[in-house]
Write a protein that holds these residues in place. Sequence first.
Motif, short mmCIF file in Angstrom:
data_model
loop_
_atom_site.label_atom_id
_atom_site.label_comp_id
_atom_site.label_asym_id
_atom_site.label_seq_id
_atom_site.Cartn_x
_atom_site.Cartn_y
_atom_site.Cartn_z
N ILE A 1 3.14 -2.22 1.86
CA ILE A 1 2.45 -1.74 3.06
C ILE A 1 1.71 -0.43 2.78
CG2 ILE A 1 2.72 -1.00 5.45
CD1 ILE A 1 3.32 -3.95 5.03
N PHE A 2 2.44 0.59 2.29
CA PHE A 2 1.83 1.91 2.13
C PHE A 2 0.87 1.99 0.95
CE2 PHE A 2 5.91 3.64 4.21
CZ PHE A 2 5.38 3.45 5.47
N THR A 3 1.29 1.49 -0.21
CA THR A 3 0.46 1.64 -1.42
C THR A 3 -0.92 1.03 -1.28
OG1 THR A 3 2.39 1.81 -2.87
CG2 THR A 3 0.32 1.13 -3.89
N PRO A 4 -1.07 -0.22 -0.80
CA PRO A 4 -2.43 -0.77 -0.69
C PRO A 4 -3.35 0.07 0.20
CG PRO A 4 -0.78 -2.51 -0.47
CD PRO A 4 -0.04 -1.22 -0.44
N LEU A 5 -2.78 0.75 1.20
CA LEU A 5 -3.61 1.55 2.11
C LEU A 5 -3.91 2.94 1.55
CD1 LEU A 5 -1.90 0.66 5.51
CD2 LEU A 5 -4.11 -0.15 4.66
N LEU A 6 -3.05 3.42 0.64
CA LEU A 6 -3.21 4.79 0.14
C LEU A 6 -4.02 4.86 -1.16
CD1 LEU A 6 0.37 6.18 0.82
CD2 LEU A 6 -1.74 6.78 2.03
N LEU A 7 -4.16 3.76 -1.86
CA LEU A 7 -4.95 3.77 -3.09
C LEU A 7 -6.38 4.20 -2.80
CD1 LEU A 7 -3.76 0.46 -4.85
CD2 LEU A 7 -3.08 2.81 -5.37
N VAL B 1 -2.68 11.37 4.60
CA VAL B 1 -1.66 10.48 4.04
C VAL B 1 -0.62 10.15 5.11
CG1 VAL B 1 0.24 10.34 2.38
CG2 VAL B 1 -1.99 11.20 1.65
N ASN B 2 -0.15 11.17 5.82
CA ASN B 2 0.84 10.94 6.88
C ASN B 2 0.26 10.08 8.00
OD1 ASN B 2 3.14 12.26 5.89
ND2 ASN B 2 2.35 14.26 6.51
N LEU B 3 -0.98 10.34 8.35
CA LEU B 3 -1.62 9.58 9.42
C LEU B 3 -1.72 8.11 9.07
CD1 LEU B 3 -3.08 9.74 12.16
CD2 LEU B 3 -5.22 10.14 10.90
N ILE B 4 -2.08 7.82 7.83
CA ILE B 4 -2.19 6.42 7.38
C ILE B 4 -0.83 5.73 7.48
CG2 ILE B 4 -2.55 4.97 5.34
CD1 ILE B 4 -4.76 6.98 4.51
N MET B 5 0.21 6.38 7.01
CA MET B 5 1.55 5.76 7.04
C MET B 5 2.06 5.60 8.47
SD MET B 5 3.57 7.25 3.69
CE MET B 5 3.43 9.00 4.11
N ARG C 1 0.33 5.23 11.19
CA ARG C 1 -0.42 4.23 11.92
C ARG C 1 0.05 2.81 11.62
NH1 ARG C 1 -6.72 6.40 11.43
NH2 ARG C 1 -6.71 7.69 13.34
N ILE C 2 0.56 2.60 10.41
CA ILE C 2 0.91 1.25 10.00
C ILE C 2 2.39 0.93 10.19
CG2 ILE C 2 1.43 1.74 7.58
CD1 ILE C 2 -0.55 -1.28 8.94
N ALA C 3 3.24 1.98 10.33
CA ALA C 3 4.68 1.71 10.40
C ALA C 3 5.39 2.76 11.24
CB ALA C 3 5.29 1.66 9.00
N GLN C 4 6.26 2.28 12.13
CA GLN C 4 7.14 3.17 12.87
C GLN C 4 8.34 3.54 11.98
OE1 GLN C 4 6.96 4.45 15.98
NE2 GLN C 4 4.96 3.52 16.39
N GLY C 5 8.92 4.69 12.24
CA GLY C 5 10.15 5.07 11.53
C GLY C 5 9.97 5.10 10.03
N TRP D 1 11.47 6.87 7.89
CA TRP D 1 11.23 8.28 7.57
C TRP D 1 11.45 8.60 6.10
CZ3 TRP D 1 8.51 9.37 11.38
CH2 TRP D 1 8.88 9.12 12.71
N PHE D 2 12.51 8.06 5.52
CA PHE D 2 12.82 8.41 4.14
C PHE D 2 11.80 7.83 3.16
CE2 PHE D 2 16.81 9.34 6.20
CZ PHE D 2 17.28 10.45 5.52
N ALA D 3 11.34 6.61 3.43
CA ALA D 3 10.31 6.02 2.58
C ALA D 3 9.01 6.82 2.66
CB ALA D 3 10.06 4.56 2.99
N LYS D 4 8.65 7.20 3.87
CA LYS D 4 7.44 8.02 4.05
C LYS D 4 7.58 9.37 3.35
CE LYS D 4 6.05 6.01 8.51
NZ LYS D 4 5.94 6.24 9.97
N SER D 5 8.77 9.95 3.47
CA SER D 5 8.97 11.28 2.89
C SER D 5 8.85 11.25 1.38
CB SER D 5 10.33 11.85 3.30
OG SER D 5 11.38 11.23 2.58
N ALA D 6 9.25 10.15 0.75
CA ALA D 6 9.16 10.05 -0.70
C ALA D 6 7.71 10.15 -1.16
CB ALA D 6 9.78 8.74 -1.18
#
Length: 372
Positions: free
Chosen positions: A71-77, A87-91, A93-97, A99-104
Amino acid sequence: MKITAIKTYPVRIPLKPERRMISALGKHDVSQYLVLRVETDAGIEGAGEATVISRWSGETVWGAQAIVDRIFTPLLLGHDPCDIENVNLIMDRIAQGNWFAKSAIEMACWDIKGKEAGQPVYELLGGAARSRSIKCRFSMGAYALERAERRTKELVASGFSTIKVKVGTNPDEDVARVKLVRETMGPDLELTIDANAGWDATTAIAAMERMADCNVVLFEQPTPRGDFAALAEVRRAIQPEIMADDICFDLEDAKECIRNEACDVINVYPGKNGGISKTVAIVKYAEQHGIPCSIGSNLELDIASAAMCHSVVGCPNMNIEQYPGDILGPEYHEISVVKNPLQIEGPVITIPDLPGLGIEVDWGIVEVNSNT
């Protein structure tokens, strides 16, 4: 600068036998976390860590890897890792919660941004508000009495002046443990307790009454997650100050805590909050409302522990002088995943004065300990 790849490694790191944790959340003998590397077209890499425990955040190492990879990698490349707000906005927008995956991912981007600027992350947060050497409390599990007594003696001998005892399980056993720890540590050191949301308000108040002679200075998360009224009820009824932790994941949670006058201090950390930026936002909001913050722990490895330390050093309202935090996770584990482990001596952890997070991941060690 552009993100060219995000590579993930689910690792399995055992805890040292004497440091294995028991709490209202259950036993923690082995850490199954996600370590990741963000690569860029400038040749600068950043490291991140998702300190996931299913009973704590609802996240698992397998789920964290899946959402990062799929989910995150294809959108952040192709995006600039130094534009952390985007970066935070992209993540978000696509996923709730999550938190730990986003923080990494977010802490890896801070690592990159610091390296590019030639500055430690705390400098990017506004500069050092305190020393890079941070004195912590020790978080003691809900151990049997003999073990609790032995560990207390060892901790006092190691220089700890604040000991936190896990409660929130069987009230009779918890009260007996707290009384024994107080008796063993003596009257002059600070004693705090943490129920990890294991009790309801009635049980927490009754247990605290039985511990009235123990001089407990702080009661961390006595009541269930989501029940702000219950936390406020306990705060009104007992003498020790109340710390909100399990109930406060994001800024909206912090606002609800403050609105309900449910706590005296808020426990934050980048993993739980979804990244360093979101931790800083909570700390600043709390400061505006006269609420100090401290730093919690999910038994992090060196990578996430470094992110925690930078948040403490860079935020004036991270009041660890009055409310010592928990950043000793690396010391709990049998293996370090970095070449330059954070310096831990007794209750004090020190981060190096190096660019980015200041740690160098040993990717060979990470691969050897990977579940894949």
